[in-house]
Scaffold this motif. Structure first.
Motif, short mmCIF file in Angstrom:
data_model
loop_
_atom_site.label_atom_id
_atom_site.label_comp_id
_atom_site.label_asym_id
_atom_site.label_seq_id
_atom_site.Cartn_x
_atom_site.Cartn_y
_atom_site.Cartn_z
N LEU A 163 0.61 -1.20 0.22
CA LEU A 163 -0.10 0.12 -0.19
C LEU A 163 0.91 1.18 0.26
O LEU A 163 1.15 2.44 -0.53
CB LEU A 163 -0.90 -0.29 1.43
N ALA A 164 2.09 1.68 0.70
CA ALA A 164 3.19 2.43 0.55
C ALA A 164 3.20 2.54 -0.70
O ALA A 164 3.48 3.66 -1.32
CB ALA A 164 4.28 1.71 1.64
N ALA A 165 4.06 1.25 -1.11
CA ALA A 165 4.08 1.56 -2.75
C ALA A 165 3.50 1.90 -3.25
O ALA A 165 4.13 2.75 -4.84
CB ALA A 165 4.74 0.30 -3.34
N ARG A 166 1.93 1.34 -3.46
CA ARG A 166 1.04 2.24 -4.43
C ARG A 166 0.93 3.51 -3.59
O ARG A 166 0.05 4.24 -5.56
CB ARG A 166 0.16 1.52 -4.26
N ASP A 167 0.65 4.25 -3.05
CA ASP A 167 1.01 5.42 -3.05
C ASP A 167 2.09 6.52 -3.43
O ASP A 167 1.65 7.57 -4.03
CB ASP A 167 1.08 5.79 -1.08
N ARG A 168 2.89 5.49 -3.38
CA ARG A 168 4.47 6.68 -4.61
C ARG A 168 3.68 5.93 -5.61
O ARG A 168 4.38 7.53 -5.96
CB ARG A 168 5.57 5.50 -3.77
N PHE A 169 3.39 4.96 -6.08
CA PHE A 169 2.99 4.70 -7.55
C PHE A 169 1.89 6.11 -8.04
O PHE A 169 2.13 7.11 -9.00
CB PHE A 169 2.40 3.74 -7.90
N MET A 170 1.14 6.41 -7.32
CA MET A 170 0.18 7.27 -7.79
C MET A 170 0.90 8.73 -7.59
O MET A 170 0.01 9.85 -8.67
CB MET A 170 -0.65 7.67 -6.29
N ARG A 171 1.53 9.52 -6.43
CA ARG A 171 1.92 10.16 -7.12
C ARG A 171 2.96 10.63 -8.07
O ARG A 171 3.18 11.36 -8.94
CB ARG A 171 2.68 10.40 -5.66
N GLU A 172 4.41 8.98 -7.89
CA GLU A 172 5.46 9.51 -8.99
C GLU A 172 4.52 9.60 -10.62
O GLU A 172 5.55 10.20 -11.67
CB GLU A 172 6.26 8.94 -8.39
N VAL A 173 4.13 8.56 -10.43
CA VAL A 173 3.78 8.41 -12.32
C VAL A 173 1.92 8.24 -12.32
O VAL A 173 2.07 8.89 -13.55
CB VAL A 173 3.76 6.72 -12.51
#
Length: 227
Positions: A77-87
């Motif tokens: 879930l933490a990685a998905r949050d970063r994916f949403m922000r960056e990609v």
């Protein structure tokens, strides 16, 4: 009695100028979750099968969710949050937002109907302000976390028609009580494009563009002009 108006949207290369599923795979490579050579080759192979209409979605989902399963809920879930922000955030284009808003103002019910899994797409639908999402449902194991299997009918090709039928029935609606518009870029979505009242070939691949021209369907190049 007036019909319920539906505005249905594919996601990847339709509302988004990228493929969120493929991009998530690339993101897992970038953060060191997957082998940069082996994973990329398999991810590319699956993507080519998707474009060709020959993808085994069950095999693909097992492959695409492996890193999520192994890392566990909190890290995923933490990685998905970063994916949403960056990609994803940079790919949320004003043209797509304007199209959605046009249908909202017309009083249409908005639904995103995508072959990408719900783990990747739920926050994207939220970012677009679309509550109703029909995506590939991911089954869970005894631990309550993603198992790698698909729950029910995958929302891909003919499965999009089946899943939308389920969605309608759950709301006391039927195909005869709705007037539906569907936006999609891919020939994978021909079953649903042929089922709705108003098919719109949106940022279409060349095969879909040719079919749309032949059948007199509307063609919408949302992100760029096309001859």
């Amino acid at each position: 009695m007036s019909k319920t108006r539906l505005a249905l949207f594919d996601l990847d290369h339709t509302l988004l100028p990228i493929d969120s599923d493929y991009s998530w795979g690339e993101f897992t490579q970038a953060i060191g979750w997957t082998d940069p050579v082996v994973f990329k080759q398999r991810n590319d192979d699956f993507y080519e099968h998707y474009k060709a209409g020959t993808l085994d979605v069950h095999d693909y989902v097992r492959f695409a969710t492996e890193a999520i399963r192994l890392r566990g809920r909190a890290e995923a879930l933490a990685a998905r949050d970063r994916f949403m922000r960056e990609v994803i955030a940079p790919a949320l284009r004003p043209e797509a937002r304007a199209l959605l808003q046009q249908h909202r103002q017309a009083g249409d019910q908005l639904v995103i109907v995508t072959a990408t899994n719900e783990f990747v797409t739920r926050p994207i639908a939220d970012a677009f302000g679309v509550d109703e999402l029909i995506a590939v449902r991911l089954a869970t194991g005894s631990d309550g976390w993603i198992s790698g299997d698909i729950d029910g009918v995958p929302s891909m090709r003919e499965g999009k028609v089946a899943r939308l039928g389920e969605w309608l029935a759950a709301r006391g609606l039927g195909w005869d009580t709705v007037e539906a518009t569907f936006y999609s870029d891919s020939t994978n979505d021909l079953p649903l494009l042929e089922r709705v009242d108003h098919p719109v070939a949106t940022n279409p691949d060349e095969r879909l563009r040719a079919i749309a021209r032949q059948r007199g369907w509307r063609i919408l190049d949302l992100f760029s002009s096309h001859p």
